[in-house]
Write an enzyme that holds these catalytic residues in place. Structure first.
Site, PDB file in Angstrom:
ATOM      1  N   ASN A  13       0.807  -1.223   0.000  1.00 10.14           N
ATOM      2  CA  ASN A  13       0.000   0.000   0.000  1.00 10.14           C
ATOM      3  C   ASN A  13       0.835   1.266   0.000  1.00 10.14           C
ATOM      4  O   ASN A  13       0.356   2.345  -0.325  1.00 10.14           O
ATOM      5  CB  ASN A  13      -0.964   0.009   1.203  1.00 10.14           C
ATOM      6  CG  ASN A  13      -0.254  -0.232   2.515  1.00 10.14           C
ATOM      7  OD1 ASN A  13       0.651  -1.064   2.578  1.00 10.14           O
ATOM      8  ND2 ASN A  13      -0.625   0.471   3.556  1.00 10.14           N
ATOM      9  N   GLY A  15       5.284   2.998   0.118  1.00  9.04           N
ATOM     10  CA  GLY A  15       6.727   2.805   0.138  1.00  9.04           C
ATOM     11  C   GLY A  15       7.248   1.892  -0.965  1.00  9.04           C
ATOM     12  O   GLY A  15       6.752   1.883  -2.096  1.00  9.04           O
ATOM     13  N   ILE A  16       8.253   1.108  -0.596  1.00 10.08           N
ATOM     14  CA  ILE A  16       8.936   0.244  -1.560  1.00 10.08           C
ATOM     15  C   ILE A  16       7.978  -0.813  -2.124  1.00 10.08           C
ATOM     16  O   ILE A  16       7.981  -1.097  -3.324  1.00 10.08           O
ATOM     17  CB  ILE A  16      10.164  -0.425  -0.884  1.00 10.08           C
ATOM     18  CG1 ILE A  16      11.201   0.649  -0.515  1.00 10.08           C
ATOM     19  CG2 ILE A  16      10.776  -1.483  -1.787  1.00 10.08           C
ATOM     20  CD1 ILE A  16      12.373   0.131   0.330  1.00 10.08           C
ATOM     21  N   ARG A  36      -2.603  -3.623   5.498  1.00  2.00           N
ATOM     22  CA  ARG A  36      -3.405  -3.578   6.739  1.00  2.00           C
ATOM     23  C   ARG A  36      -4.387  -2.422   6.645  1.00  2.00           C
ATOM     24  O   ARG A  36      -5.441  -2.442   7.253  1.00  2.00           O
ATOM     25  CB  ARG A  36      -2.494  -3.385   7.959  1.00  2.00           C
ATOM     26  CG  ARG A  36      -1.623  -4.572   8.246  1.00  2.00           C
ATOM     27  CD  ARG A  36      -0.813  -4.358   9.508  1.00  2.00           C
ATOM     28  NE  ARG A  36       0.052  -3.185   9.429  1.00  2.00           N
ATOM     29  CZ  ARG A  36       0.910  -2.820  10.352  1.00  2.00           C
ATOM     30  NH1 ARG A  36       1.020  -3.549  11.450  1.00  2.00           N
ATOM     31  NH2 ARG A  36       1.666  -1.763  10.207  1.00  2.00           N
ATOM     32  N   ASP A  50      -2.216  -9.233   8.055  1.00  2.00           N
ATOM     33  CA  ASP A  50      -1.164  -8.784   8.966  1.00  2.00           C
ATOM     34  C   ASP A  50      -0.148  -9.922   8.997  1.00  2.00           C
ATOM     35  O   ASP A  50      -0.517 -11.072   9.284  1.00  2.00           O
ATOM     36  CB  ASP A  50      -1.763  -8.535  10.359  1.00  2.00           C
ATOM     37  CG  ASP A  50      -0.747  -7.931  11.320  1.00  2.00           C
ATOM     38  OD1 ASP A  50       0.434  -8.361  11.307  1.00  2.00           O
ATOM     39  OD2 ASP A  50      -1.138  -7.049  12.094  1.00  2.00           O
ATOM     40  N   VAL A  51       1.112  -9.622   8.697  1.00  2.00           N
ATOM     41  CA  VAL A  51       2.096 -10.711   8.574  1.00  2.00           C
ATOM     42  C   VAL A  51       2.437 -11.366   9.916  1.00  2.00           C
ATOM     43  O   VAL A  51       3.091 -12.406   9.947  1.00  2.00           O
ATOM     44  CB  VAL A  51       3.392 -10.270   7.839  1.00  2.00           C
ATOM     45  CG1 VAL A  51       3.101  -9.833   6.423  1.00  2.00           C
ATOM     46  CG2 VAL A  51       4.146  -9.206   8.621  1.00  2.00           C
ATOM     47  N   GLY A  79       7.678  -4.650   6.591  1.00  2.00           N
ATOM     48  CA  GLY A  79       8.693  -4.586   7.643  1.00  2.00           C
ATOM     49  C   GLY A  79       8.535  -3.343   8.485  1.00  2.00           C
ATOM     50  O   GLY A  79       7.910  -2.371   8.057  1.00  2.00           O
ATOM     51  N   TYR A 142      16.288  -4.637  14.360  1.00  2.00           N
ATOM     52  CA  TYR A 142      16.036  -4.563  12.912  1.00  2.00           C
ATOM     53  C   TYR A 142      17.149  -5.246  12.118  1.00  2.00           C
ATOM     54  O   TYR A 142      16.882  -6.065  11.227  1.00  2.00           O
ATOM     55  CB  TYR A 142      15.922  -3.091  12.520  1.00  2.00           C
ATOM     56  CG  TYR A 142      15.644  -2.824  11.063  1.00  2.00           C
ATOM     57  CD1 TYR A 142      14.376  -3.020  10.529  1.00  2.00           C
ATOM     58  CD2 TYR A 142      16.641  -2.346  10.213  1.00  2.00           C
ATOM     59  CE1 TYR A 142      14.105  -2.752   9.194  1.00  2.00           C
ATOM     60  CE2 TYR A 142      16.389  -2.071   8.884  1.00  2.00           C
ATOM     61  CZ  TYR A 142      15.121  -2.280   8.377  1.00  2.00           C
ATOM     62  OH  TYR A 142      14.853  -2.013   7.050  1.00  2.00           O
ATOM     63  N   ILE A 175      16.357   4.492   1.094  1.00  2.00           N
ATOM     64  CA  ILE A 175      15.373   4.721   0.044  1.00  2.00           C
ATOM     65  C   ILE A 175      14.400   5.791   0.538  1.00  2.00           C
ATOM     66  O   ILE A 175      14.037   5.800   1.733  1.00  2.00           O
ATOM     67  CB  ILE A 175      14.597   3.415  -0.272  1.00  2.00           C
ATOM     68  CG1 ILE A 175      15.550   2.212  -0.373  1.00  2.00           C
ATOM     69  CG2 ILE A 175      13.750   3.565  -1.523  1.00  2.00           C
ATOM     70  CD1 ILE A 175      16.595   2.267  -1.449  1.00  2.00           C
TER      71      ILE A 175
END
Ligand SMILES: NC(=O)c1ccc[n+]([C@@H]2O[C@H](COP(=O)([O-])OP(=O)(O)OC[C@H]3O[C@@H](n4cnc5c(N)ncnc54)[C@H](OP(=O)(O)O)[C@@H]3O)[C@@H](O)[C@H]2O)c1
Length: 236
Positions: A13, A15-16, A36, A50-51, A79, A142, A175
Site C-alpha cells: 500500500n 513505500g517500496i 493492513r 497482517d504478517v 517490515g 532490525y 530509500i
C-alpha cells in the site's frame, strides 16, 4: 517481456512495496498486494493481512488464489523498525520487529511455498536491508531480523532449489520512503555523506531489481544477496 504470472507483494500500500507492485503491473503480471490499511496501486488486487497473523495471511492467499490463481512470485516486503540503543531496547521492541520482519517472512513464504511446489515453479524475493550485514547502532532488533533473511533465503534455496523455485534477498540502502523520512535531518545528511552515490534512492530503483529477479533472465540466480545501496554496503 510481458508475462501473466501471479505475484503477491506484502505491504504494497505504500513505500517500496507499492513501487514494486506498480512495476509488476506495468510488466503485465497479475498483481496482488497485502495491506493492513489503504489500497495497493491501480491495477492490483488488495487483500487484507497482517504478517504477524498466520490466519489472516492464509485468508489473503485463498482470496488471491480464487481471484487471480496460485501465487507464483512472492515478494516479502512488509517490515518495521523500532530503533533504540541496546540498553534501552525492551523485549517488546525486539520481539515485535523480529516477529514482523523475520516471523512475517516465515509465515508468508511457508504459505506461498505450497502452490509453488505444486507448480514446480516459483520466485521468492525477500526485502532485507544494507544494515543486515553492515550493522547499525540503534538497530539491533532490525539488523538482526534483516541479516536472518540471508540464512532464510539460502536454506530455502537448498530445500526447494531442485523444484524450480529460487529465493533471493534484495538489500536496499537508504530509500526515500516514510521509513527514512522519519529519520532526523542531521542523521539523513550524515548517511548521505557515507553513501558513495551521495544520495538516497527512489523506491522504483529497488522495484526494478525485484522485477528482474522475478523474470526468466534471473532463473539461475538463487541464494544471492543483491545490494541496491549506492555503494554503501560494498562487500557486506
Ligand atoms: N526505506 C528504506 O530506506 C529501506 C531500506 C532498507 C530496507 N527497507 C525495507 O523495505 C521494506 C519496505 O520498507 P518501506 O521503506 O517501504 O517502509 P514503509 O514505507 O514504512 O512501509 C512498510 C510497509 O510494511 C507494512 N507492514 C508493516 N508491518 C506489517 C504487518 N505486521 N503486517 C502487514 N504489513 C505490515 C506496512 O503496512 P501499513 O501501511 O499497514 O503499516 C507498509 O505497507 C521493509 O521491509 C524495510 O525494512 C527499507
Amino acid at each position: 517481456m510481458s508475462t501473466e504470472r501471479v505475484v503477491l507483494v506484502t505491504g504494497g500500500n505504500r513505500g517500496i512495496g507499492r513501487a514494486i507492485a506498480e512495476r509488476f503491473v506495468a510488466a503485465g503480471y497479475r498483481t496482488a498486494v497485502t495491506a493492513r490499511s489503504g489500497e495497493g496501486p491501480e491495477g492490483t488486487l488488495t487483500v487484507r493481512a497482517d504478517v504477524t497473523d498466520a490466519a489472516s495471511l492464509d485468508a489473503a492467499f485463498t482470496e488471491v488464489e480464487k481471484t487471480l490463481g496460485p501465487v507464483e512470485v512472492l515478494v516479502a516486503n512488509a517490515g518495521i523498525t523500532k530503533d533504540t540503543l541496546l540498553l534501552r531496547m525492551t523485549e517488546d521492541d525486539f520481539d515485535s520487529v523480529v516477529s514482523t520482519n523475520l516471523g512475517g517472512t516465515f509465515r508468508v513464504v511457508k504459505r506461498a511455498s505450497k502452490g509453488m511446489l505444486r507448480a514446480k515453479w516459483g520466485r521468492v524475493i525477500l526485502i532485507s536491508s544494507v544494515v543486515g550485514l553492515y550493522g547499525s547502532a540503534g538497530q539491533i532488533n532490525y539488523s538482526s531480523s534483516k541479516a536472518a533473511l540471508v540464512g532464510f533465503a539460502r536454506s530455502l534455496t537448498r530445500e526447494l532449489g531442485a523444484r524450480g523455485i529460487t529465493a533471493n534477498v534484495v538489500a536496499p540502502g537508504f530509500i526515500e520512503t516514510d521509513m527514512t523520512a522519519a529519520l532526523p535531518e542531521e542523521t539523513q545528511a550524515e548517511y548521505k555523506r557515507n553513501i558513495p552515490a551521495g544520495r538516497f534512492a527512489s523506491a522504483d530503483e529497488v522495484a526494478g531489481v525485484v522485477t528482474w529477479l522475478a523474470s526468466d533472465d534471473a532463473a539461475y540466480i538463487s541464494g544471492a544477496v543483491i545490494p541496491v545501496d549506492g555503494g554503501l554496503g560494498m562487500g557486506h
